[in-house]
Every structure is written in C-alpha cells, then in structure tokens.
Motif scaffolding. Structure first.
Motif, PDB file in Angstrom:
ATOM      1  N   UNK A   1       0.841  -1.148   0.000  1.00  9.79           N
ATOM      2  CA  UNK A   1       0.000   0.000   0.000  1.00  9.79           C
ATOM      3  C   UNK A   1       0.907   1.239   0.000  1.00  9.79           C
ATOM      4  N   UNK A   2       0.582   2.193  -0.848  1.00 10.18           N
ATOM      5  CA  UNK A   2       1.365   3.425  -0.944  1.00 10.18           C
ATOM      6  C   UNK A   2       0.664   4.543  -0.183  1.00 10.18           C
ATOM      7  N   UNK A   3       1.389   5.172   0.734  1.00 11.26           N
ATOM      8  CA  UNK A   3       0.885   6.325   1.483  1.00 11.26           C
ATOM      9  C   UNK A   3       1.845   7.479   1.269  1.00 11.26           C
ATOM     10  N   UNK A   4       1.535   8.464   0.635  1.00 15.02           N
ATOM     11  CA  UNK A   4       0.413   8.826  -0.205  1.00 15.02           C
ATOM     12  C   UNK A   4       0.956   9.168  -1.561  1.00 15.02           C
ATOM     13  N   UNK A   5       0.250   8.806  -2.591  1.00 16.57           N
ATOM     14  CA  UNK A   5       0.609   9.265  -3.917  1.00 16.57           C
ATOM     15  C   UNK A   5       0.273  10.755  -3.975  1.00 16.57           C
ATOM     16  N   UNK A   6       0.970  11.482  -4.790  1.00 17.38           N
ATOM     17  CA  UNK A   6       0.736  12.931  -4.881  1.00 17.38           C
ATOM     18  C   UNK A   6      -0.581  13.168  -5.619  1.00 17.38           C
ATOM     19  N   UNK A   7      -1.469  13.867  -4.960  1.00 13.43           N
ATOM     20  CA  UNK A   7      -2.775  14.138  -5.535  1.00 13.43           C
ATOM     21  C   UNK A   7      -2.699  15.312  -6.516  1.00 13.43           C
ATOM     22  N   UNK A   8      -3.540  15.265  -7.519  1.00 17.35           N
ATOM     23  CA  UNK A   8      -3.666  16.400  -8.426  1.00 17.35           C
ATOM     24  C   UNK A   8      -4.372  17.515  -7.670  1.00 17.35           C
ATOM     25  N   UNK A   9      -3.798  18.704  -7.709  1.00 22.01           N
ATOM     26  CA  UNK A   9      -4.407  19.850  -7.046  1.00 22.01           C
ATOM     27  C   UNK A   9      -4.533  20.989  -8.041  1.00 22.01           C
ATOM     28  N   UNK A  10      -5.737  21.462  -8.256  1.00 29.71           N
ATOM     29  CA  UNK A  10      -5.920  22.573  -9.189  1.00 29.71           C
ATOM     30  C   UNK A  10      -5.527  23.903  -8.552  1.00 29.71           C
ATOM     31  N   UNK A  11      -5.304  24.876  -9.385  1.00 30.26           N
ATOM     32  CA  UNK A  11      -5.044  26.242  -8.962  1.00 30.26           C
ATOM     33  C   UNK A  11      -5.812  27.153  -9.918  1.00 30.26           C
ATOM     34  N   UNK A  12      -5.836  28.426  -9.632  1.00 31.99           N
ATOM     35  CA  UNK A  12      -6.515  29.376 -10.507  1.00 31.99           C
ATOM     36  C   UNK A  12      -5.543  30.488 -10.863  1.00 31.99           C
ATOM     37  N   UNK A  13      -5.387  30.715 -12.151  1.00 29.23           N
ATOM     38  CA  UNK A  13      -4.593  31.837 -12.649  1.00 29.23           C
ATOM     39  C   UNK A  13      -5.542  33.025 -12.726  1.00 29.23           C
ATOM     40  N   UNK A  14      -5.360  33.996 -11.810  1.00 26.29           N
ATOM     41  CA  UNK A  14      -6.322  35.106 -11.742  1.00 26.29           C
ATOM     42  C   UNK A  14      -6.141  36.110 -12.874  1.00 26.29           C
ATOM     43  N   UNK A  15      -4.973  36.136 -13.502  1.00 18.48           N
ATOM     44  CA  UNK A  15      -4.760  37.050 -14.622  1.00 18.48           C
ATOM     45  C   UNK A  15      -5.398  36.514 -15.901  1.00 18.48           C
ATOM     46  N   UNK A  16      -5.205  35.221 -16.151  1.00 16.92           N
ATOM     47  CA  UNK A  16      -5.781  34.599 -17.348  1.00 16.92           C
ATOM     48  C   UNK A  16      -7.185  34.070 -17.084  1.00 16.92           C
ATOM     49  N   UNK A  17      -7.585  34.068 -15.815  1.00 21.90           N
ATOM     50  CA  UNK A  17      -8.896  33.582 -15.391  1.00 21.90           C
ATOM     51  C   UNK A  17      -9.178  32.187 -15.930  1.00 21.90           C
ATOM     52  N   UNK A  18      -8.271  31.278 -15.563  1.00 22.48           N
ATOM     53  CA  UNK A  18      -8.475  29.891 -15.956  1.00 22.48           C
ATOM     54  C   UNK A  18      -7.900  28.953 -14.898  1.00 22.48           C
ATOM     55  N   UNK A  19      -8.380  27.733 -14.930  1.00 23.10           N
ATOM     56  CA  UNK A  19      -7.910  26.698 -14.024  1.00 23.10           C
ATOM     57  C   UNK A  19      -6.570  26.175 -14.547  1.00 23.10           C
ATOM     58  N   UNK A  20      -5.615  26.052 -13.637  1.00 18.78           N
ATOM     59  CA  UNK A  20      -4.305  25.500 -13.972  1.00 18.78           C
ATOM     60  C   UNK A  20      -3.976  24.414 -12.952  1.00 18.78           C
ATOM     61  N   UNK A  21      -2.848  23.774 -13.109  1.00 21.74           N
ATOM     62  CA  UNK A  21      -2.424  22.805 -12.103  1.00 21.74           C
ATOM     63  C   UNK A  21      -1.515  23.501 -11.104  1.00 21.74           C
ATOM     64  N   UNK A  22      -1.619  23.091  -9.851  1.00 20.07           N
ATOM     65  CA  UNK A  22      -0.757  23.620  -8.804  1.00 20.07           C
ATOM     66  C   UNK A  22       0.628  23.000  -8.968  1.00 20.07           C
ATOM     67  N   UNK A  23       1.508  23.334  -8.060  1.00 21.24           N
ATOM     68  CA  UNK A  23       2.866  22.791  -8.096  1.00 21.24           C
ATOM     69  C   UNK A  23       2.824  21.275  -8.255  1.00 21.24           C
ATOM     70  N   UNK A  24       3.552  20.773  -9.207  1.00 16.81           N
ATOM     71  CA  UNK A  24       3.536  19.341  -9.500  1.00 16.81           C
ATOM     72  C   UNK A  24       4.471  18.573  -8.571  1.00 16.81           C
ATOM     73  N   UNK A  25       5.628  19.133  -8.276  1.00 16.35           N
ATOM     74  CA  UNK A  25       6.608  18.446  -7.444  1.00 16.35           C
ATOM     75  C   UNK A  25       6.280  18.627  -5.958  1.00 16.35           C
ATOM     76  N   UNK A  26       6.615  17.626  -5.178  1.00 12.83           N
ATOM     77  CA  UNK A  26       6.409  17.736  -3.735  1.00 12.83           C
ATOM     78  C   UNK A  26       7.522  18.578  -3.124  1.00 12.83           C
TER      79      UNK A  26
END
Length: 137
Positions: A1-26
């Motif tokens: 069992x793996x504790x914990x795989x890195x979860x996908x976390x969204x972010x928001x680019x307020x200048x472009x007003x779009x959903x982006x991905x948050x920091x990918x690396x831990x």
C-alpha cells in the motif's frame, strides 16, 4: 500500500482567469501527512507492506519513514530536482546513520517509532496539536 501518492491539485490563474495545475513536485514539508499515517497504520494493520511516498527529499526523511514503519520509500520530485545522484546521496545518508546508530539491517529499526512502539502513541493523534498549541500566548 502506498501512502500517499501525490494528488492532483488545481489552482486558478487570476490574470488569465483559468484553471491550472498547482505545483507538481512535492516539497520536503509534504512528508508530514504520510509520516503520520505510516506511523499509525504500520502498527494497526498487520500483514501489509507500506511504501511511504511524498515529501521524501533526503536521507533523513527516508530514515523517518522507516522508523515510522514503512517497508519502502518512494522518491520522485527530489530526483527531478537533483538528478539521479540524489539516490546515491539518500543511500549514503541511510548507511551512515545506520553505522552511527549500530544497525546492521533496516529491519533492526523499522517501525521502532510507530504507533504501537512508542510510550505515548497520542503523539500521532490530532489531540496533540491542541495540547502543544494551547499554551501559545
């Protein structure tokens, strides 16, 4: 069992007003969640091998996860950041620490600081947060 795989976390680019991905690396501080759960579950669920993941960026973090009861550790972000030499660095840190402490094998210390092996297992529980921080002025 793996504790914990890195979860996908969204972010928001307020200048472009779009959903982006948050920091990918831990980051090294991401170890806390997996360290807690490895420490608790390695004692409570017998017969499974736990592989600790997320926030393991150096030898000290790998040692912590093994002390908490992980059978193995997984690294990724630190290899992206520091190249494959980081694997050698982590193994050297582990070997040096084991020599300093007098351990010949990982099994001699694995799980020695998990939930069932310490005098106050409450240190792994949320209640401890309130105990430690209730005295802050």
């Amino acid at each position: 069992m793996v504790l914990f795989n890195r979860f996908y976390e969204p972010d928001i680019d307020i200048e472009k007003m779009k959903i982006t991905s948050a920091e990918v690396l831990s980051s090294a501080s991401d170890i806390r969640k997996s360290l807690r759960w490895v420490g608790m579950l390695s004692d409570k669920i017998k017969g499974i091998d736990i592989s600790a993941s997320t926030g393991i960026h150096n030898g000290e973090a790998a040692i912590k996860q093994l002390l908490a009861g992980a059978k193995t550790v997984q690294i990724c972000s630190t290899v992206y950041e520091h190249c494959f030499d980081q694997i050698t660095n982590i193994l050297e840190d582990l070997t040096n620490w084991m020599t300093k402490k007098g351990f010949k094998t990982i099994d001699e210390f694995r799980g020695s600081l998990n939930y069932g092996s310490i005098q106050d297992p409450g240190l792994y529980e949320r209640a401890q947060f309130m105990k430690y921080f209730s005295s802050i002025q």
